[in-house]
Write an enzyme that holds these catalytic residues in place. Structure first.
Site, PDB file in Angstrom:
ATOM      1  N   GLY A   3       0.835  -1.189   0.000  1.00  0.00           N
ATOM      2  CA  GLY A   3       0.000   0.000   0.000  1.00  0.00           C
ATOM      3  C   GLY A   3       0.875   1.246   0.000  1.00  0.00           C
ATOM      4  O   GLY A   3       2.067   1.171   0.315  1.00  0.00           O
ATOM      5  N   CYS A  29       5.397  -6.068   1.840  1.00  0.00           N
ATOM      6  CA  CYS A  29       5.722  -4.640   1.753  1.00  0.00           C
ATOM      7  C   CYS A  29       5.007  -3.851   2.863  1.00  0.00           C
ATOM      8  O   CYS A  29       5.326  -4.033   4.031  1.00  0.00           O
ATOM      9  CB  CYS A  29       5.405  -4.100   0.354  1.00  0.00           C
ATOM     10  SG  CYS A  29       6.258  -2.537  -0.001  1.00  0.00           S
ATOM     11  N   TYR A  30       4.020  -3.003   2.539  1.00  0.00           N
ATOM     12  CA  TYR A  30       3.295  -2.284   3.587  1.00  0.00           C
ATOM     13  C   TYR A  30       2.725  -3.272   4.609  1.00  0.00           C
ATOM     14  O   TYR A  30       2.719  -3.008   5.816  1.00  0.00           O
ATOM     15  CB  TYR A  30       2.156  -1.463   2.983  1.00  0.00           C
ATOM     16  CG  TYR A  30       1.314  -0.721   4.012  1.00  0.00           C
ATOM     17  CD1 TYR A  30       1.678   0.544   4.469  1.00  0.00           C
ATOM     18  CD2 TYR A  30       0.144  -1.298   4.525  1.00  0.00           C
ATOM     19  CE1 TYR A  30       0.915   1.215   5.407  1.00  0.00           C
ATOM     20  CE2 TYR A  30      -0.627  -0.634   5.469  1.00  0.00           C
ATOM     21  CZ  TYR A  30      -0.238   0.620   5.909  1.00  0.00           C
ATOM     22  OH  TYR A  30      -1.004   1.277   6.849  1.00  0.00           O
ATOM     23  N   HIS A  77       8.260  -7.794  -3.068  1.00  0.00           N
ATOM     24  CA  HIS A  77       7.006  -8.255  -3.677  1.00  0.00           C
ATOM     25  C   HIS A  77       7.217  -9.618  -4.362  1.00  0.00           C
ATOM     26  O   HIS A  77       7.661  -9.672  -5.502  1.00  0.00           O
ATOM     27  CB  HIS A  77       6.514  -7.241  -4.718  1.00  0.00           C
ATOM     28  CG  HIS A  77       5.972  -5.986  -4.115  1.00  0.00           C
ATOM     29  ND1 HIS A  77       4.662  -5.853  -3.719  1.00  0.00           N
ATOM     30  CD2 HIS A  77       6.578  -4.806  -3.817  1.00  0.00           C
ATOM     31  CE1 HIS A  77       4.471  -4.642  -3.209  1.00  0.00           C
ATOM     32  NE2 HIS A  77       5.621  -3.982  -3.253  1.00  0.00           N
ATOM     33  N   GLU A 101       4.991 -11.485  -5.566  1.00  0.00           N
ATOM     34  CA  GLU A 101       3.947 -11.746  -6.565  1.00  0.00           C
ATOM     35  C   GLU A 101       4.314 -11.276  -7.964  1.00  0.00           C
ATOM     36  O   GLU A 101       3.720 -11.722  -8.951  1.00  0.00           O
ATOM     37  CB  GLU A 101       2.623 -11.103  -6.129  1.00  0.00           C
ATOM     38  CG  GLU A 101       2.556  -9.590  -6.201  1.00  0.00           C
ATOM     39  CD  GLU A 101       3.122  -8.884  -4.969  1.00  0.00           C
ATOM     40  OE1 GLU A 101       2.814  -7.697  -4.773  1.00  0.00           O
ATOM     41  OE2 GLU A 101       3.893  -9.506  -4.210  1.00  0.00           O
ATOM     42  N   ASP A 128     -15.487 -14.521 -22.354  1.00  0.00           N
ATOM     43  CA  ASP A 128     -16.157 -14.663 -21.060  1.00  0.00           C
ATOM     44  C   ASP A 128     -17.624 -15.036 -21.214  1.00  0.00           C
ATOM     45  O   ASP A 128     -18.105 -15.983 -20.594  1.00  0.00           O
ATOM     46  CB  ASP A 128     -16.029 -13.366 -20.247  1.00  0.00           C
ATOM     47  CG  ASP A 128     -14.584 -12.925 -20.082  1.00  0.00           C
ATOM     48  OD1 ASP A 128     -13.693 -13.801 -20.102  1.00  0.00           O
ATOM     49  OD2 ASP A 128     -14.334 -11.718 -19.945  1.00  0.00           O
ATOM     50  N   LYS A 176      -8.873 -14.284 -16.156  1.00  0.00           N
ATOM     51  CA  LYS A 176      -9.048 -14.562 -17.588  1.00  0.00           C
ATOM     52  C   LYS A 176      -8.483 -15.920 -18.003  1.00  0.00           C
ATOM     53  O   LYS A 176      -9.135 -16.679 -18.725  1.00  0.00           O
ATOM     54  CB  LYS A 176      -8.390 -13.450 -18.413  1.00  0.00           C
ATOM     55  CG  LYS A 176      -8.455 -13.654 -19.927  1.00  0.00           C
ATOM     56  CD  LYS A 176      -9.861 -13.534 -20.464  1.00  0.00           C
ATOM     57  CE  LYS A 176     -10.249 -12.091 -20.643  1.00  0.00           C
ATOM     58  NZ  LYS A 176     -11.585 -11.957 -21.293  1.00  0.00           N
TER      59      LYS A 176
END
Length: 514
Positions: free
Chosen positions: A55, A82-83, A169, A171, A227, A370
């Site tokens: 954040g 992180c945050y 991070h 991710e 979709d 997706k």
């Protein structure tokens, strides 16, 4: 459907979707919730693990996002990123302050490979850092498990309480062994077994839809995109002839796309669903007349979609359910669930009107990313050429035309887009890029054609590579392909005298223009 769940608590980080996406890559279901979610709700979910996101705030400032310390006493493993790592330290008695050296970008991190989090990770590994504050002192009970030259606490853990914190991070793809770290968290720390698989999702969804619908009638909003096509086939498998698919041609589709959708899903197509085509081009153009602001365009298109479906439902008689192909990024980007800023209202989420004349809206793909939708499509037996077709937004060319939408502008962007897609395919680049299209800018400029002055529009070409559509890089298309496309567009498309190529990634841009 009861399944193992990891909860991502969102403190306003830009990578919240990406964290959830990476956890799901590990075959563990993951959902995003705002940091304002009550502790009672967390207990009700009974997650196997919790991840605090990054954040933009400083955790020690009075108005910064925070959470009750009670969450650390639930016995649920927690990973702070992180945050999230700084907040964990701050709440539990550690010290967080402005970093003497700000770290940003790829940084070599030393890790303790004895940690459950860093099992099979290299002792020195490249991680993505992005922080102004740092943990200057770990909280009591925490052991430091990673560090850099400028960051003394790049990771810390309280193994007895299953609390883990990382300053970097894991991710993002720039963290070379980040997926391994997240996998270690969900399996080694949280004890997950990995029950999130598409075959079971499809099977469970069909069963759940049958139970919900009973003998009711269902109307599916079919756009012909990936979709809505997957949603339609899923519903068809579940309820058969109780389903009617309504395809609204709003005049904002790609060139010849209306006929192509009808050829696939119409009476003579391979699926032969109960298919109704509504040609509503003029109706949408009239509603969009004079409207330039992107959010207003999205909301107008969203509301008009619903009104058309309601009218068609009345013709069919006593329709109970409306089906939409909403997917998880639509929900999160529209500001539903998490804490991040609204990026754009998707016409089928934030663009829905307050009143909808159906008993209930069914969104069977609402929790899928997706690539998961594509996997579900393959599980349902949908051919690859349909499953892997180019993504196309629900508002269509309405958000690929900057400013007011008119029939003339739609024709321009349709023709330019068709040329771009044709040249990309001819050069073999359709297999190398994940999304490519042409957009019409609102810029007009002076040109010269046939020795005469022109004052016409500029087309912007876009092509990106991405693994998840949440981050993307501009594709390095060969100059001869761009040059050939440019020559054809200015010669074949009326009222266009200039062509540009968009080199911007996501972030800071989005893939679409509006």
């Amino acid at each position: 459907m009861k399944r193992e769940t990891v909860v991502v608590l969102d403190f306003g980080g830009q990578y919240n979707q990406l964290i959830a996406r990476r956890v799901r890559e590990c075959n563990v279901y993951c959902e995003i919730y705002s940091y304002k979610t009550s502790i009672e709700k967390i207990k009700e979910i009974q997650p196997k693990g919790i991840i605090f996101t990054g954040g933009p705030n400083s955790c020690y400032e009075e108005d910064s996002p925070t959470y009750s310390k009670e969450i650390f006493e639930l016995g649920i493993p927690i990973l702070g990123i992180c945050y999230g790592s700084q907040l964990m330290m701050h709440l539990l008695g550690g010290k967080v302050e402005k970093a003497p050296v700000r770290e940003y970008g790829k940084i070599e991190v030393n890790v303790d490979t004895n940690s459950k989090l860093f099992q099979d990770v290299s002792p020195k590994t490249i991680c993505w850092m992005s922080h102004n504050d740092y943990i200057s002192q770990a909280a009591p009970g925490f052991a430091i498990s990673a560090w850099t030259d400028d960051c003394p606490v790049a990771a810390a853990e309280y193994t007895e309480k299953n609390l883990y914190a990382v300053q970097f991070h894991p991710e993002v793809l720039h963290t070379q062994e980040g997926t391994k770290m997240l996998s270690n968290f969900v399996y080694n720390v949280c004890g997950c077994t990995g029950d999130w698989k598409m075959d079971s999702f499809v099977e469970e969804s069909i069963k759940a839809i049958r139970e919900k619908v009973g003998d009711g009638k269902v109307l599916c909003a079919l756009s012909g995109g990936v979709d809505s096509s997957v949603a339609a086939v899923l519903l068809s498998k579940a309820v058969g002839n109780q389903l009617t698919c309504v395809f609204v041609d709003h005049g904002l589709l790609r060139k010849n796309e209306g006929d192509e959708v009808e050829a696939v899903f119409g009476p003579d197509g391979p699926y032969s669903l109960n298919f109704i085509r509504v040609n509503a081009q003029e109706r949408f153009y009239e509603k969009l007349k004079g409207v330039e602001e992107p959010e207003r365009k999205r909301k107008i298109i969203g509301e008009e979609f619903i009104r058309v479906f309601e009218e068609e439902a009345k013709k069919i008689g006593a329709v109970d359910f409306l089906v939409q192909g909403t997917i998880y990024p639509d929900v999160v980007e529209s500001g539903v669930g998490g804490e991040s800023t609204v990026i754009k209202s998707h016409h089928n989420v934030g663009g829905l009107p307050d009143y909808v004349d159906f008993k209930e809206i069914i969104e069977p793909l609402r929790n899928l990313f997706k690539d998961e939708v594509r996997k579900a499509g393959l599980e349902l037996g949908i051919p690859e050429y349909l499953v892997f077709r180019q993504p196309f937004p629900g508002p269509g060319l309405g958000i690929r035309i900057i400013g007011e939408v008119t029939a003339e502008k739609v024709k321009m962007v349709q023709d330019a887009d068709a040329i771009w897609r044709e040249e990309i395919a001819k050069a073999g680049w359709d297999k190398k890029v994940n999304q490519y299209f042409a957009a019409l800018t609102n810029m007009r400029s002076v040109g010269v054609m046939g020795d005469e002055r022109t004052y016409d529009y500029a087309i912007a070409l876009r092509a990106v590579t991405t693994t998840d559509f949440m981050t993307a890089e501009s594709a390095e298309i060969p100059w001869e392909v761009i040059g050939r496309t440019t020559s054809r567009i200015v010669n074949e498309v009326k009222h266009v005298n200039r062509v540009m190529y968009d080199c911007t990634g996501k972030p800071p841009a989005t893939i679409e223009f509006e």
